[in-house]
Design an enzyme around this catalytic site. Sequence first.
Site, short mmCIF file in Angstrom:
data_model
loop_
_atom_site.label_atom_id
_atom_site.label_comp_id
_atom_site.label_asym_id
_atom_site.label_seq_id
_atom_site.Cartn_x
_atom_site.Cartn_y
_atom_site.Cartn_z
N HIS A 131 51.02 -37.86 -2.20
CA HIS A 131 49.60 -37.96 -1.88
C HIS A 131 49.47 -38.55 -0.48
O HIS A 131 50.13 -39.55 -0.16
CB HIS A 131 48.87 -38.86 -2.87
CG HIS A 131 49.14 -38.52 -4.30
ND1 HIS A 131 48.79 -37.31 -4.85
CD2 HIS A 131 49.75 -39.23 -5.29
CE1 HIS A 131 49.15 -37.30 -6.13
NE2 HIS A 131 49.73 -38.44 -6.41
N GLU A 149 48.78 -45.32 -6.27
CA GLU A 149 48.63 -45.43 -7.73
C GLU A 149 49.69 -46.34 -8.31
O GLU A 149 50.73 -46.61 -7.68
CB GLU A 149 48.74 -44.04 -8.37
CG GLU A 149 50.05 -43.34 -8.10
CD GLU A 149 50.00 -41.85 -8.44
OE1 GLU A 149 50.83 -41.41 -9.24
OE2 GLU A 149 49.13 -41.14 -7.88
N HIS A 207 57.27 -38.55 -5.32
CA HIS A 207 57.43 -39.07 -6.68
C HIS A 207 57.28 -37.98 -7.73
O HIS A 207 56.72 -36.91 -7.45
CB HIS A 207 56.40 -40.18 -6.96
CG HIS A 207 54.98 -39.70 -6.92
ND1 HIS A 207 54.26 -39.62 -5.74
CD2 HIS A 207 54.14 -39.26 -7.89
CE1 HIS A 207 53.04 -39.17 -5.99
NE2 HIS A 207 52.94 -38.94 -7.30
N ARG A 227 52.40 -30.51 -3.55
CA ARG A 227 53.59 -30.27 -4.35
C ARG A 227 54.74 -29.83 -3.44
O ARG A 227 54.65 -28.81 -2.75
CB ARG A 227 53.29 -29.21 -5.41
CG ARG A 227 54.40 -28.98 -6.41
CD ARG A 227 54.04 -27.85 -7.38
NE ARG A 227 52.85 -28.15 -8.16
CZ ARG A 227 51.81 -27.35 -8.26
NH1 ARG A 227 51.79 -26.20 -7.62
NH2 ARG A 227 50.79 -27.68 -9.00
#
Length: 354
Positions: A131, A149, A207, A227
């Site tokens: 991200h 996150e 990740h 992605r």
Amino acid sequence: MDASIFSSLSILLPGITFHLIMSLQEVQSTATLLPLEFTPILKRARWGGERLGTQLHKLIGVEQDYGESWELSDYPGAPTLIASGEFTGWTLSQLIEKNPKALFGEGKRYPLFPILIKFIDATDRLSLQVHPDAGHLPRFDATKSGKSEAWVILDALPESCIYAGLKQGIGPEQLRKHLKQGTVEECLHSYPVQKGDCVYIPAGTLHAIGEGILLAEVQQTSDVTYRLFDWHRLDQSGSPRPVHVEQAISCIDFDLGPVDLLEPEKQSRANHQIEALLTCEHFSIRRHLARESFQLTSLNQAQILIVLEGSGQLDCSAETYELFQGKTLLVPAAASDCQIHVETPVTILEVIPA
């Protein structure tokens, strides 16, 4: 001042009376804004399963591929709605517009609620992704910017692992080389996880969540994902899913290196242990493990409670809210004197926006 006086004033001074009534309504709203429950948004995914229903009490259908439960969201186009009380059916943005002080406390104002809470059930490995951070845009836009996150593991198989960051010394050229060879896993920092583990994934971290993991996710309100690699999988039509190699590589923080599990800072009390899991620029997370009832410390700012285990009740201003595994509540800054009564030993995450 009773209703008859308001009626008389409305005849004599309608404009003034209107402002007086609105002022009193706002004061009342500030004083009585109670904890908020939301109707989760359930999302199916090819890697999903059934544990959102069987373990976390979500109302899933007969399908066996439920991957995400968005518990609390103000993301544009996917807001969770308030499930009960005075503001039933409202979004958080509507509540912010109505009275931000009651929700956030003195001196805080956000254009939308800054934290998004999810549960994720991964029966299969998720794609390798990244991200972007807010620095990729001149101003934050939830529909375009990325997110940081944190994950708290609720359940995992013995062989479950996560991928968090790159091995030390891996740079863009090495990563591209391994992508072409199909050996990108050799570049990744990975390790097994178990129930209770917590990891922080700052924006820019490559990740992936491994198979067999059920977790709670605390993140910035954003949903941009690039992605990089999808483990050679094909979609239902037999084609590879799209990847975003150039965008992903441009967003990866190659200086970050491996990202390891967090080490909780424990404050032990009799029958109530508090663990400081994380404090970052976006939010902080504490974990309560309690065998007896306790008072929730009022911080005069919004607090999110996520029940990971156990059962009980939250009592606030003569109102009672059931607590059970999978329950998420937003406690506004204006709420006070909140007591958590424990029936069976509870594990509760307390999330506080920065």
